[in-house]
Design a protein around this motif. Sequence first.
Motif, PDB file in Angstrom:
ATOM      1  N   ALA A 224      35.898  -9.088 126.638  1.00  0.00           N
ATOM      2  CA  ALA A 224      36.967  -9.998 127.313  1.00  0.00           C
ATOM      3  C   ALA A 224      38.113  -9.876 126.331  1.00  0.00           C
ATOM      4  O   ALA A 224      39.146  -9.774 126.835  1.00  0.00           O
ATOM      5  CB  ALA A 224      36.326 -11.386 127.127  1.00  0.00           C
ATOM      6  N   VAL A 225      38.215  -9.821 125.043  1.00  0.00           N
ATOM      7  CA  VAL A 225      39.167 -10.119 124.058  1.00  0.00           C
ATOM      8  C   VAL A 225      39.843  -8.881 124.259  1.00  0.00           C
ATOM      9  O   VAL A 225      40.911  -8.734 124.438  1.00  0.00           O
ATOM     10  CB  VAL A 225      38.634 -10.369 122.858  1.00  0.00           C
ATOM     11  N   ALA A 226      39.191  -7.436 124.301  1.00  0.00           N
ATOM     12  CA  ALA A 226      39.845  -6.121 124.397  1.00  0.00           C
ATOM     13  C   ALA A 226      40.585  -6.223 125.508  1.00  0.00           C
ATOM     14  O   ALA A 226      41.944  -5.838 125.643  1.00  0.00           O
ATOM     15  CB  ALA A 226      38.716  -5.163 124.262  1.00  0.00           C
ATOM     16  N   TYR A 247      35.027  -0.740 130.505  1.00  0.00           N
ATOM     17  CA  TYR A 247      34.972  -1.561 129.658  1.00  0.00           C
ATOM     18  C   TYR A 247      34.611  -1.263 128.002  1.00  0.00           C
ATOM     19  O   TYR A 247      35.052  -1.516 127.074  1.00  0.00           O
ATOM     20  CB  TYR A 247      33.947  -2.997 129.912  1.00  0.00           C
ATOM     21  N   ARG A 248      33.801  -0.139 128.101  1.00  0.00           N
ATOM     22  CA  ARG A 248      33.399   0.273 126.608  1.00  0.00           C
ATOM     23  C   ARG A 248      34.721   1.217 126.159  1.00  0.00           C
ATOM     24  O   ARG A 248      34.830   0.910 124.895  1.00  0.00           O
ATOM     25  CB  ARG A 248      32.299   1.039 126.827  1.00  0.00           C
ATOM     26  N   MET A 249      35.224   1.727 126.939  1.00  0.00           N
ATOM     27  CA  MET A 249      36.548   2.552 126.384  1.00  0.00           C
ATOM     28  C   MET A 249      37.632   1.664 126.271  1.00  0.00           C
ATOM     29  O   MET A 249      38.258   1.828 125.096  1.00  0.00           O
ATOM     30  CB  MET A 249      37.031   3.345 127.557  1.00  0.00           C
ATOM     31  N   VAL A 250      37.654   0.544 126.920  1.00  0.00           N
ATOM     32  CA  VAL A 250      38.879  -0.391 126.533  1.00  0.00           C
ATOM     33  C   VAL A 250      38.727  -1.128 125.036  1.00  0.00           C
ATOM     34  O   VAL A 250      39.442  -1.246 124.328  1.00  0.00           O
ATOM     35  CB  VAL A 250      39.031  -1.661 127.496  1.00  0.00           C
ATOM     36  N   THR A 251      37.473  -1.586 124.923  1.00  0.00           N
ATOM     37  CA  THR A 251      36.853  -1.950 123.608  1.00  0.00           C
ATOM     38  C   THR A 251      37.055  -1.253 122.615  1.00  0.00           C
ATOM     39  O   THR A 251      37.635  -1.524 121.302  1.00  0.00           O
ATOM     40  CB  THR A 251      35.517  -2.572 123.830  1.00  0.00           C
ATOM     41  N   ILE A 252      36.815   0.103 122.654  1.00  0.00           N
ATOM     42  CA  ILE A 252      37.037   1.311 121.617  1.00  0.00           C
ATOM     43  C   ILE A 252      38.275   1.367 121.447  1.00  0.00           C
ATOM     44  O   ILE A 252      38.894   1.213 120.052  1.00  0.00           O
ATOM     45  CB  ILE A 252      36.327   2.460 122.010  1.00  0.00           C
ATOM     46  N   MET A 253      39.359   1.195 122.283  1.00  0.00           N
ATOM     47  CA  MET A 253      40.646   1.401 122.093  1.00  0.00           C
ATOM     48  C   MET A 253      41.437   0.109 121.390  1.00  0.00           C
ATOM     49  O   MET A 253      42.245   0.319 120.525  1.00  0.00           O
ATOM     50  CB  MET A 253      41.458   1.663 123.412  1.00  0.00           C
ATOM     51  N   ARG A 255      39.621  -1.924 119.472  1.00  0.00           N
ATOM     52  CA  ARG A 255      39.090  -2.035 117.877  1.00  0.00           C
ATOM     53  C   ARG A 255      40.051  -0.888 117.080  1.00  0.00           C
ATOM     54  O   ARG A 255      40.238  -0.927 115.964  1.00  0.00           O
ATOM     55  CB  ARG A 255      37.701  -1.700 117.878  1.00  0.00           C
ATOM     56  N   ALA A 256      40.385   0.264 117.837  1.00  0.00           N
ATOM     57  CA  ALA A 256      41.216   1.191 117.068  1.00  0.00           C
ATOM     58  C   ALA A 256      42.805   0.932 116.848  1.00  0.00           C
ATOM     59  O   ALA A 256      43.308   1.421 116.191  1.00  0.00           O
ATOM     60  CB  ALA A 256      41.140   2.517 117.695  1.00  0.00           C
ATOM     61  N   GLY A 257      43.102  -0.560 117.444  1.00  0.00           N
ATOM     62  CA  GLY A 257      44.187  -1.097 117.060  1.00  0.00           C
ATOM     63  C   GLY A 257      45.408  -0.514 118.191  1.00  0.00           C
ATOM     64  O   GLY A 257      46.538  -0.598 117.851  1.00  0.00           O
TER      65      GLY A 257
END
Length: 263
Positions: A224-226, A247-253, A255-257
């Motif tokens: 959700a936050v990502a 959603y996994r890809m968006v989250t990784i991106m 977290r990578a800032g």
Amino acid sequence: MTLTLEYVQSKSAAKLNGLLPAVRAATEALITRCFYRGVPIVITQGLRTIAEQDALYAQGRTQLELNNAGLSHVIAQPGKSKVTNARGGYSNHNFGVAIDFALLLPDGKNVSWDMKRDGNGDRQADWAEVVEEAKKLGFAWGGDWVSFKDTPHFEMTFGLTTAQYRAGKRPTQAQIDAAFKKINETEGDNAMTPDEKAAFAALKKQVAALEKNAKMATIPTWAAVACENAKKAGLLDTTADGSYDFYRMVTIMDRAGLFKKGA
């Protein structure tokens, strides 16, 4: 050898010279369409001179028959089988509106006139497949003739007789335009068989079902936050109906800032 379209086209190139432009275009399309059906063909006859036609007419005839036909200058060939009833100037080949074909065998050198051959193994005679494609392109088939069947023969006469061609008459521009239109429409046609079309339709339904099943009803809590950060950064308009991998890809991106301003 593996036959390529370019190789198959090259086998007929010389025989296309002298054909009327629309007839040549239809012949080129026929070679291509048959190739993609797994039936390579070669054009064995195209434009034929008057002298060549007379020599062909002499096959299977005596000198007396030739004399009676006004062809005393032509040498008889009585020991052969008759292959045509048309003297020079009486065949559509003499005016560039007819072709003859044969099936090109896998070795790329030899040809076959076996009308029952099924070289592509689709349970339909290759010869019949060629005839089918030729008729779609506007050709008439010599195998439909009643008195003297000529099964390797196709022609596109534009409604003119050989007598009219001998008198100098030629197809009108409207007839030529109509022929090219038919060729272009046919080239854009789907060459799949009914079975292939049914299989393709079933495949499309399967893909649609997989896409539907891949969508998640709600955004996972851990993403959700990502997703919110991605929208704030202007990189996504919506994050609804995404798949797990999305959603996994968006989250990784995130977290990578990558969604921070100025990143």
